[in-house]
Design a protein around this motif. Sequence first.
Motif, PDB file in Angstrom:
ATOM      1  N   ALA A  52       0.838  -1.191   0.000  1.00 26.75           N
ATOM      2  CA  ALA A  52       0.000   0.000   0.000  1.00 26.75           C
ATOM      3  C   ALA A  52       0.869   1.235   0.000  1.00 26.75           C
ATOM      4  O   ALA A  52       2.007   1.217   0.464  1.00 26.75           O
ATOM      5  N   LEU A  53       0.328   2.336  -0.502  1.00 26.62           N
ATOM      6  CA  LEU A  53       1.063   3.579  -0.537  1.00 26.62           C
ATOM      7  C   LEU A  53       0.935   4.321   0.780  1.00 26.62           C
ATOM      8  O   LEU A  53      -0.046   4.186   1.495  1.00 26.62           O
ATOM      9  N   ALA A  54       1.929   5.138   1.078  1.00 24.43           N
ATOM     10  CA  ALA A  54       1.824   6.015   2.231  1.00 24.43           C
ATOM     11  C   ALA A  54       0.660   6.960   2.027  1.00 24.43           C
ATOM     12  O   ALA A  54       0.318   7.347   0.912  1.00 24.43           O
ATOM     13  N   PHE A 219       3.345  -1.165 -10.556  1.00 24.45           N
ATOM     14  CA  PHE A 219       2.314  -0.251 -11.022  1.00 24.45           C
ATOM     15  C   PHE A 219       1.874   0.698  -9.920  1.00 24.45           C
ATOM     16  O   PHE A 219       1.643   1.889 -10.166  1.00 24.45           O
ATOM     17  N   LEU A 220       1.748   0.197  -8.690  1.00 22.47           N
ATOM     18  CA  LEU A 220       1.371   1.072  -7.579  1.00 22.47           C
ATOM     19  C   LEU A 220       2.419   2.141  -7.347  1.00 22.47           C
ATOM     20  O   LEU A 220       2.096   3.317  -7.117  1.00 22.47           O
ATOM     21  N   ALA A 221       3.684   1.767  -7.399  1.00 23.63           N
ATOM     22  CA  ALA A 221       4.750   2.734  -7.170  1.00 23.63           C
ATOM     23  C   ALA A 221       4.773   3.797  -8.252  1.00 23.63           C
ATOM     24  O   ALA A 221       5.002   4.977  -7.984  1.00 23.63           O
ATOM     25  N   PHE A 222       4.530   3.399  -9.495  1.00 25.03           N
ATOM     26  CA  PHE A 222       4.531   4.356 -10.600  1.00 25.03           C
ATOM     27  C   PHE A 222       3.309   5.261 -10.548  1.00 25.03           C
ATOM     28  O   PHE A 222       3.409   6.479 -10.737  1.00 25.03           O
ATOM     29  N   TYR A 246     -10.052 -17.869  -8.228  1.00 28.32           N
ATOM     30  CA  TYR A 246      -8.779 -17.295  -8.648  1.00 28.32           C
ATOM     31  C   TYR A 246      -8.546 -16.028  -7.839  1.00 28.32           C
ATOM     32  O   TYR A 246      -9.441 -15.544  -7.127  1.00 28.32           O
ATOM     33  N   ARG A 247      -7.356 -15.470  -7.933  1.00 30.52           N
ATOM     34  CA  ARG A 247      -7.049 -14.222  -7.226  1.00 30.52           C
ATOM     35  C   ARG A 247      -7.355 -13.020  -8.116  1.00 30.52           C
ATOM     36  O   ARG A 247      -6.939 -12.984  -9.276  1.00 30.52           O
ATOM     37  N   ARG A 248      -8.079 -12.026  -7.550  1.00 32.56           N
ATOM     38  CA  ARG A 248      -8.417 -10.824  -8.287  1.00 32.56           C
ATOM     39  C   ARG A 248      -8.009  -9.583  -7.484  1.00 32.56           C
ATOM     40  O   ARG A 248      -8.389  -9.422  -6.340  1.00 32.56           O
ATOM     41  N   ILE A 249      -7.214  -8.713  -8.113  1.00 30.76           N
ATOM     42  CA  ILE A 249      -6.753  -7.481  -7.483  1.00 30.76           C
ATOM     43  C   ILE A 249      -7.352  -6.305  -8.245  1.00 30.76           C
ATOM     44  O   ILE A 249      -7.219  -6.230  -9.470  1.00 30.76           O
ATOM     45  N   ARG A 250      -8.007  -5.396  -7.538  1.00 33.22           N
ATOM     46  CA  ARG A 250      -8.540  -4.193  -8.170  1.00 33.22           C
ATOM     47  C   ARG A 250      -7.761  -2.974  -7.678  1.00 33.22           C
ATOM     48  O   ARG A 250      -7.559  -2.800  -6.468  1.00 33.22           O
ATOM     49  N   ILE A 251      -7.313  -2.153  -8.613  1.00 29.82           N
ATOM     50  CA  ILE A 251      -6.466  -0.991  -8.333  1.00 29.82           C
ATOM     51  C   ILE A 251      -7.122   0.244  -8.937  1.00 29.82           C
ATOM     52  O   ILE A 251      -7.710   0.180 -10.024  1.00 29.82           O
ATOM     53  N   GLU A 252      -7.000   1.383  -8.242  1.00 34.29           N
ATOM     54  CA  GLU A 252      -7.439   2.658  -8.789  1.00 34.29           C
ATOM     55  C   GLU A 252      -6.327   3.683  -8.647  1.00 34.29           C
ATOM     56  O   GLU A 252      -5.605   3.686  -7.646  1.00 34.29           O
ATOM     57  N   SER A 253      -6.186   4.549  -9.654  1.00 29.17           N
ATOM     58  CA  SER A 253      -5.150   5.579  -9.642  1.00 29.17           C
ATOM     59  C   SER A 253      -5.580   6.707 -10.572  1.00 29.17           C
ATOM     60  O   SER A 253      -6.673   6.681 -11.152  1.00 29.17           O
ATOM     61  N   ALA A 254      -4.712   7.703 -10.726  1.00 28.40           N
ATOM     62  CA  ALA A 254      -4.992   8.790 -11.663  1.00 28.40           C
ATOM     63  C   ALA A 254      -5.068   8.288 -13.096  1.00 28.40           C
ATOM     64  O   ALA A 254      -5.595   8.991 -13.972  1.00 28.40           O
TER      65      ALA A 254
END
Length: 327
Positions: A52-54, A219-222, A246-254
């Motif tokens: 996780a991000l700070a 991808f999170l770091a970028f 199965y494993r599913r990861i959901r990400i949100e960013s700019a």
Amino acid sequence: MSYSIRLALAARSKKEIPMSMNRANAVIAMAVLLITGGAYLSLSPGTRPVIALAATATPSMGVSPQYDSTHVYVAPDDFDRFVASLLATFGGTTSKQGVFTVTPTPSSTMSQIVLTPVGIFSVFGFKTPIPYPFGVERTGYLVTDMDAAIRTARATGADVLVTPFNDAIGRDAIIQWPGGVNTQLYWHTVAPSYAPLQTIPENRAYMSPDRADAFTRSFLAFSQGKVVSDQAHAPGIEIGRPADTYRRIRIESAFGKMTVLVTDGHLPYPYGREVTGYEVANLANTLAKTKAAGVAVLVAPYTSDQRDAAIVQFPGGFIAEIHSRVS
């Protein structure tokens, strides 16, 4: 979104994108911290820990999801039919079609941008052989600073497949994230100004268990994004295997939404071929429009994770997931 597509919208540009080396260096430092051992977030039972991000991380290189497009390559003979089917399905407008060189080496392609309420499409119909590695990048991402974005991408473990090259109104590059996902980065000398989307499309990245965590960290770091959910036992119906999980990861960013589907690669067709998912108000109504426009339904509608979803194939071969939320 490549140079030729962006050229048609350059008149909408409003202001210069600010470039701050102090901010860029801070982004890179944060990226290195995350890759080499950032904070971990524990989620609810049945999920896995993810990086996780700070809370007060440095700004993202991204601008906003309406500046990011799905790249679609079709044969010239299918070009007009494909664009018409997109408009019939999602609505929207197009730029003027043209023939351009959009690569750093000699080539020629038809190109047009399709702006819909659910996402932007950059459509290419090459009249010449497609120079490597163009043709396999899934998305174009607008970044605030190309040089800083390239340094950050490298610091997070991404590979630079095509180093930055100039176009008439900015610069472009192609990077590859751990796990093999290719993305085009682009930058405008003068920032574009596009209307916000009604819904945000999701990139759908299929990953092996060996590379999923490395991709997610990179991808999170970028992107300076966040993990919305990391479900270790998501319903297998979402990948065509209803008896399994199965494993599913959901990400949100700019840069918008990203869904990482972690599988053993035993996928029935067409799963894994769809690179983007589009959210609509009503799936049944949208599918009726697609059928009338000559779009084939490859996976009949099913319900999972509070969404109704289907997979379709547009004229020219482009495969996409379409979904609507279940109340």
